[in-house]
Design a protein around this motif. Structure first.
Motif, PDB file in Angstrom:
ATOM      1  N   ALA A 113      -6.353 -11.642 -13.146  1.00  0.00           N
ATOM      2  CA  ALA A 113      -6.070 -12.299 -12.413  1.00  0.00           C
ATOM      3  C   ALA A 113      -3.988 -12.554 -12.310  1.00  0.00           C
ATOM      4  CB  ALA A 113      -5.741 -14.133 -13.299  1.00  0.00           C
ATOM      5  N   MET A 114      -3.519 -10.426 -12.585  1.00  0.00           N
ATOM      6  CA  MET A 114      -1.982 -10.748 -12.036  1.00  0.00           C
ATOM      7  C   MET A 114      -1.737 -10.350 -11.438  1.00  0.00           C
ATOM      8  SD  MET A 114      -1.188 -11.787 -15.533  1.00  0.00           S
ATOM      9  CE  MET A 114       0.779 -11.756 -14.660  1.00  0.00           C
ATOM     10  N   GLY A 115      -2.336  -9.763 -10.032  1.00  0.00           N
ATOM     11  CA  GLY A 115      -2.581  -9.832  -8.842  1.00  0.00           C
ATOM     12  C   GLY A 115      -0.849  -9.140  -8.351  1.00  0.00           C
ATOM     13  N   CYS A 116      -0.659  -7.635  -9.388  1.00  0.00           N
ATOM     14  CA  CYS A 116       0.180  -6.897  -9.006  1.00  0.00           C
ATOM     15  C   CYS A 116      -0.047  -5.850  -8.054  1.00  0.00           C
ATOM     16  CB  CYS A 116       0.726  -6.247 -10.109  1.00  0.00           C
ATOM     17  SG  CYS A 116       1.200  -6.823 -11.779  1.00  0.00           S
ATOM     18  N   GLU A 165      -5.246  -8.196 -17.916  1.00  0.00           N
ATOM     19  CA  GLU A 165      -4.152  -7.838 -18.818  1.00  0.00           C
ATOM     20  C   GLU A 165      -4.105  -8.402 -20.521  1.00  0.00           C
ATOM     21  OE1 GLU A 165      -0.838  -8.709 -20.700  1.00  0.00           O
ATOM     22  OE2 GLU A 165      -0.692  -8.467 -18.891  1.00  0.00           O
ATOM     23  N   VAL A 200       3.008 -12.103 -20.101  1.00  0.00           N
ATOM     24  CA  VAL A 200       2.567 -13.628 -19.731  1.00  0.00           C
ATOM     25  C   VAL A 200       2.245 -14.566 -20.668  1.00  0.00           C
ATOM     26  CG1 VAL A 200       1.635 -12.252 -17.547  1.00  0.00           C
ATOM     27  CG2 VAL A 200       0.418 -12.806 -19.723  1.00  0.00           C
ATOM     28  N   PRO A 233       4.525 -11.065  -8.845  1.00  0.00           N
ATOM     29  CA  PRO A 233       4.867 -12.455  -8.954  1.00  0.00           C
ATOM     30  C   PRO A 233       4.559 -13.073  -9.803  1.00  0.00           C
ATOM     31  CG  PRO A 233       2.796 -11.511  -7.121  1.00  0.00           C
ATOM     32  CD  PRO A 233       3.699 -10.307  -7.823  1.00  0.00           C
ATOM     33  N   LYS A 234       2.995 -12.485 -10.563  1.00  0.00           N
ATOM     34  CA  LYS A 234       2.732 -13.412 -11.666  1.00  0.00           C
ATOM     35  C   LYS A 234       3.255 -13.471 -13.058  1.00  0.00           C
ATOM     36  CE  LYS A 234      -1.845 -14.794  -9.269  1.00  0.00           C
ATOM     37  NZ  LYS A 234      -3.023 -14.971  -9.369  1.00  0.00           N
ATOM     38  N   ARG A 237       6.773 -14.628 -13.480  1.00  0.00           N
ATOM     39  CA  ARG A 237       6.829 -16.289 -14.178  1.00  0.00           C
ATOM     40  C   ARG A 237       7.399 -16.420 -15.113  1.00  0.00           C
ATOM     41  NH1 ARG A 237       0.659 -18.188 -12.243  1.00  0.00           N
ATOM     42  NH2 ARG A 237       0.829 -17.765  -9.959  1.00  0.00           N
TER      43      ARG A 237
END
Length: 355
Positions: A113-116, A165, A200, A233-234, A237
């Motif tokens: 889900a991190m979308g690096c 992750e 995260v 981006p994630k 955060r």
């Protein structure tokens, strides 16, 4: 039906005693057959009574990931594409080291889900968390594969650096670590296990540190909040300064250090100025730095390129001059798409093309 590989030792003991009416000692017998002798069939558990085996077949199952594809690189890296019980595809990789010893890179989620932006898995999106049995099933598959290899290399180390992750699947990762540390099962010392996070989950980071079940690696890849927000981006955060503060307080054993992973992307994060920023960021942490040279996918849509040799060496030299322990890790398995997510992405493309 109970997925018996998804039970911790304590859970297996309770299942046998409370559900099947067995004695506690049966748990150790069955546990060793599952995790030390790698059986897939209850009938192979020859020191377990026929009556107990019959009960187990009625109430439980042993399910390993299915091998879909194996690729071996020129440098000895071996990549497996595995299918889980629900059809989901994951990857695991065996990475050769010195003296015939191997490191296995484990996945903990189906997708991520991190979308690096530099990661092939990130482009596939997130499907679901993996269970303990699915995570550790990768080790079982690898060990069975190695039993048929003539040289019989030793699977020495495990790194949770594959798809997903770990701190976003903390419960199953922690259960996996507990099982890995079993004295009569898979027998992996915490010194041989590394869990990698991009940062995260503050509570999860604290729980992992307090457990002492694995070493910590951090996917950093940028020396500033602004650049990290662009390429991760994630993960960004969690503000970078706050993340580093948490790492300064991370519980470490004697002589233990955090491993920081820094992927060198050509003309993105590989300048001398980036190196200076990195030194300032890590100055107060107890860590070492792995510099990883980006392995381009070869796809025209790939937004990144490998850094030049000149910039790599200049980056490394500056870090050493400031007493930062930095080691260049060349990407392995480039010829078999061994970077995380590349093989699954290729398989997905092939399947879509065949429709």
């Amino acid at each position: 039906m109970v997925d018996i590989l998804n039970l911790t030792f304590e859970e297996l003991e309770k299942f046998l005693v409370h559900e099947l009416g067995e004695k506690k000692f049966r748990a150790r017998q069955i546990w060793q057959w599952l995790w030390n002798k790698y059986v897939r069939d209850f009938d192979q558990m020859t020191n377990v009574s026929k009556q107990t085996r019959a009960l187990l077949k009625e109430r439980a199952h042993i399910t390993w990931p299915e091998m879909v594809k194996t690729q071996v690189s020129q440098d000895g890296t071996t990549k497996f594409l595995l299918r889980l019980a629900d059809g989901a595809l994951i990857e695991t990789v065996l990475i050769p080291g010195s003296q015939g010893r191997l490191t296995q890179c484990l996945s903990c989620q189906v997708g991520c889900a991190m979308g690096c932006t530099f990661c092939a898995t990130g482009t596939l999106g997130f499907e679901r968390n993996m269970t303990m049995s699915e995570i550790l099933g990768q080790v079982l598959v690898a060990r069975e594969y190695l039993n048929d290899v003539a040289e019989r290399p030793i699977l020495r180390n495990l790194v949770f650096m594959g798809m997903g992750e770990p701190l976003l699947n903390l419960n199953e990762v922690m259960r996996s670590l507990q099982t890995l540390n079993s004295d009569f099962g898979l027998l992996f010392s915490p010194r041989r296990i590394t869990v990698s996070t991009c940062g995260v989950n503050p509570e999860g980071l604290r729980e992992l540190g307090e457990s002492g079940l694995a070493f910590l690696a951090v996917s950093l890849h940028a020396p500033t909040q602004e650049l990290r927000a662009q390429i991760m981006p994630k993960a960004a955060r969690w503000e970078l300064g706050d993340f580093i503060d948490a790492l300064r307080n991370y519980p470490l054993k004697t002589r233990e250090r955090i491993t920081f992973e820094y992927l060198l992307l050509g003309d993105v994060n590989d300048s001398l100025e980036h190196a200076k920023q990195l030194v300032r960021l890590l100055a107060q942490t107890k860590g070492k730095l792995n510099l990883i040279v980006y392995n381009p996918s070869g796809d025209e849509s790939d937004p990144y390129k490998a850094p030049t040799e000149e910039r790599i060496l200049a980056f490394e030299k500056y870090l050493w001059s400031k007493n930062i322990t930095a080691i260049i890790r060349k990407s392995k398995g480039a010829d078999i798409k061994a970077a995380c997510g590349q093989l699954k992405a290729a398989e997905k493309t092939e399947a879509e093309g065949a429709e």
